[in-house]
Design an enzyme around this catalytic site. Structure first.
Site, PDB file in Angstrom:
ATOM      1  N   GLU A 174       0.834  -1.212   0.000  1.00 16.25           N
ATOM      2  CA  GLU A 174       0.000   0.000   0.000  1.00 16.25           C
ATOM      3  C   GLU A 174       0.866   1.258   0.000  1.00 16.25           C
ATOM      4  O   GLU A 174       0.783   2.103   0.903  1.00 16.25           O
ATOM      5  CB  GLU A 174      -0.956  -0.022   1.193  1.00 16.25           C
ATOM      6  CG  GLU A 174      -1.900  -1.209   1.138  1.00 16.25           C
ATOM      7  CD  GLU A 174      -3.090  -1.101   2.062  1.00 16.25           C
ATOM      8  OE1 GLU A 174      -2.973  -0.489   3.122  1.00 16.25           O
ATOM      9  OE2 GLU A 174      -4.172  -1.627   1.703  1.00 16.25           O
ATOM     10  N   GLU A 364      -5.614  -8.350  -1.362  1.00 20.22           N
ATOM     11  CA  GLU A 364      -6.308  -8.204  -0.076  1.00 20.22           C
ATOM     12  C   GLU A 364      -7.770  -7.898  -0.360  1.00 20.22           C
ATOM     13  O   GLU A 364      -8.075  -7.050  -1.204  1.00 20.22           O
ATOM     14  CB  GLU A 364      -5.747  -7.047   0.763  1.00 20.22           C
ATOM     15  CG  GLU A 364      -4.384  -7.280   1.335  1.00 20.22           C
ATOM     16  CD  GLU A 364      -3.952  -6.172   2.291  1.00 20.22           C
ATOM     17  OE1 GLU A 364      -4.803  -5.551   2.952  1.00 20.22           O
ATOM     18  OE2 GLU A 364      -2.736  -5.933   2.342  1.00 20.22           O
TER      19      GLU A 364
HETATM   20  C1  BG6 Z   1      -4.576  -3.116   4.466  1.00 16.71           C
HETATM   21  C2  BG6 Z   1      -3.217  -3.521   4.980  1.00 16.71           C
HETATM   22  O1  BG6 Z   1      -4.673  -1.749   4.541  1.00 16.71           O
HETATM   23  O2  BG6 Z   1      -5.689  -3.467   5.173  1.00 16.71           O
HETATM   24  C3  BG6 Z   1      -3.227  -4.647   5.984  1.00 16.71           C
HETATM   25  O3  BG6 Z   1      -2.322  -3.805   3.936  1.00 16.71           O
HETATM   26  C4  BG6 Z   1      -4.422  -4.494   6.901  1.00 16.71           C
HETATM   27  O4  BG6 Z   1      -2.002  -4.692   6.632  1.00 16.71           O
HETATM   28  C5  BG6 Z   1      -5.680  -4.559   6.072  1.00 16.71           C
HETATM   29  O5  BG6 Z   1      -4.455  -5.404   7.939  1.00 16.71           O
HETATM   30  C6  BG6 Z   1      -6.974  -4.520   6.856  1.00 16.71           C
HETATM   31  O6  BG6 Z   1      -6.983  -3.407   7.707  1.00 16.71           O
HETATM   32  P1  BG6 Z   1      -7.246  -3.596   9.242  1.00 16.71           P
HETATM   33  O7  BG6 Z   1      -7.049  -2.253   9.822  1.00 16.71           O
HETATM   34  O8  BG6 Z   1      -8.645  -4.087   9.361  1.00 16.71           O
HETATM   35  O9  BG6 Z   1      -6.253  -4.585   9.718  1.00 16.71           O
END
Ligand code: BG6
Length: 467
Positions: A174, A364
């Site tokens: 990111e 993701e």
């Molecule tokens: C992304 C990141 O922004 O979102 C992860 O690359 C992160 O590291 C994921 O865990 C989900 O966000 P969160 O805050 O729910 O863990």
């Protein structure tokens, strides 16, 4: 069949959110190790070193370091083709600027990759996922050009060591988070001004471009991608002022993939820098480096879409903040306030494929929410299955109806891990439940949620059986 036969189904994690063992086998401190736990209302704090009595989730996390064999076996049982994970840079170079790498750290990832291959899983490795060796603070972390060389030394070490074991790499997780969360993105202070953030981003662009070239030199089989934090927004209305504000907002993020996929800064960003008096720390040859180091593919996270408009406020637009001042009334939200918008995934795939025409990968996606363990130990997470089903359908439409070249899909936190945003454990994404709470207490036992069996079927049918 919509998805190509070699489609990379899998799951994703990040070292600092799952490994724990934060000082084991010679690991040094990273920027993640001095971040306290928070929750949806109390933001995480950055402490000056490790302070006794504070709760640091990365210190134990889910102890993936000690459980990786069991965890990878479970991924294998689901039929994963790939496992997106990150190497913890401070396991390899504990201070960031060490001359020699830490052999114990290197050996650990050898064992992890061997385990993946034993289960037919191709590793997809993020080189820097929200953790920079804390030792690099003395240089100013990514605000300093010197850090590029330390990063490349690390890249050279792992590209050489894991040649033949790893062929898919991502440079910075990111990377556009440098505009919003510079500490997580690269150890840059949270109150850093725009000039400082843009300097750090510039150094990361150069580092990434050189890493791409290095990876190709060391092994022509290597494929290196960029990783964009999925910030996508719709204009609040067809009022041209809303459309303009939305475009400005999108550009604060989109210039990152513009640089990394095209190899140069877009005109709109250079004009903005000129207006704001921001100067890039450019040296002779840098332009050629950026052009020669464009990525092989674009990967990104996709969780939600936002709404932006003329009342978003300049601050939100300037830093690409998640808080744009608007909520989309047409879609639902998670308990953590993230919109649920499967169509937005198809929209984003088309946006990127139209813009760059290079392969894409969703690295993701998922629903972070509460899970309940029943008396018999089962976990009925039909809400997660619904979320993922709709998003897979959206990817399918993008591939089948729009012709997008999509390489794979690795839902986030395939095993429950610590939340990056809040440091909580109770915000769970996994197919696999881990018995640990927000304070790091629990048995650390793993168990299969209903979504585990569902995703196994999805993979076995190459995305055809989504029921
Ligand atoms: C992304 C990141 O922004 O979102 C992860 O690359 C992160 O590291 C994921 O865990 C989900 O966000 P969160 O805050 O729910 O863990």
């Amino acid at each position: 069949m919509a998805f190509p036969k070699n489609f990379l189904w899998g799951g994703a994690t990040a070292a600092n959110q799952c490994e724990g063992a934060y000082l084991t086998d010679g690991k040094g401190l990273s920027t993640a190790d001095v971040m306290t736990a928070g929750d949806a209302k109390t933001p995480r704090r950055i402490t000056d070193g490790v302070v006794a009595g504070e709760n640091y989730p990365s210190h134990t996390a889910i102890d993936h370091y000690g459980h990786f064999k069991e965890d990878i076996a479970l991924f294998g049982e689901m039929g994963f083709k790939t496992y997106r994970m990150s190497i913890n840079w401070s396991r390899i170079f504990p201070n960031g600027d060490d001359v020699e790498p830490n052999e114990a750290g290197l050996a650990h990832y050898d064992a992890v990759f061997d385990e993946c291959h034993k289960h037919g899983i191709e590793p997809l490795v993020t080189l820097s996922h929200y953790e920079t060796p804390l030792g690099l603070q003395k240089y100013g972390s990514w605000t300093s050009r010197e850090v590029i060389e330390f990063f490349l030394n690390y890249c050279r070490t792992v590209f050489t060591r894991y040649k033949g074991k790893v062929k898919y790499w991502l440079t910075f997780n990111e990377i556009n988070c440098m505009s919003m969360m510079p500490w997580m993105a690269g150890g840059v202070q949270v109150d850093a001004d725009e000039q400082t953030r843009m300097t750090a981003a510039y150094h990361q662009f150069l580092a990434s471009a050189r890493a791409v070239q290095l990876a190709h030199e060391i092994d022509p089989e290597n494929k290196v991608g960029m990783m964009y934090g999925g910030m996508f927004s719709y204009p609040n209305s067809c009022d041209p002022a809303d459309v303009q504000a939305n475009e400005e907002f999108m550009r604060t993020n989109l210039f990152y993939p513009d640089v990394m996929c095209r190899g140069y800064y877009p005109a709109y960003k250079l004009k903005e820098f000129e207006r704001r008096g921001i100067v890039l720390p450019e040296q002779p040859g840098d332009k050629d480096t950026l052009r020669a180091g464009t990525v092989d593919f674009l990967s990104y996270s996709y969780y939600f879409t936002m709404v932006c408009g003329k009342n978003s406020g300049q601050a939100a637009i300037d830093c690409g903040s998640v808080n744009t001042g608007y909520t989309n009334p047409y879609v639902e939200q998670t308990p953590w306030g993230w919109s649920i918008d499967p169509y937005g995934l198809r929209y984003s795939l088309n946006l990127f494929y139209d813009r760059y025409q290079i392969p894409l990968m969703i690295v993701e996606n998922g629903l972070g929410t509460y899970d309940t363990v029943e008396a018999d130990g089962s976990i009925h997470d039909d809400y997660r299955i619904d979320y993922l089903r709709e998003h897979i359908k959206a990817m399918k439409d993008a591939v089948e109806l729009d012709g997008v070249d999509l390489m794979g899909y690795t839902p986030w936190g395939c095993i429950d891990i610590v939340s990056a945003g809040t440091g909580e454990m109770k915000k769970r994404y996994g197919f696999i439940y881990v018995d640990v709470d927000d304070e790091g207490n629990g048995t650390f036992d793993r168990s299969r949620k209903d979504s585990f069996y569902w995703y196994k079927k999805v993979i076995a049918s190459n995305g055809e059986d989504l029921d």
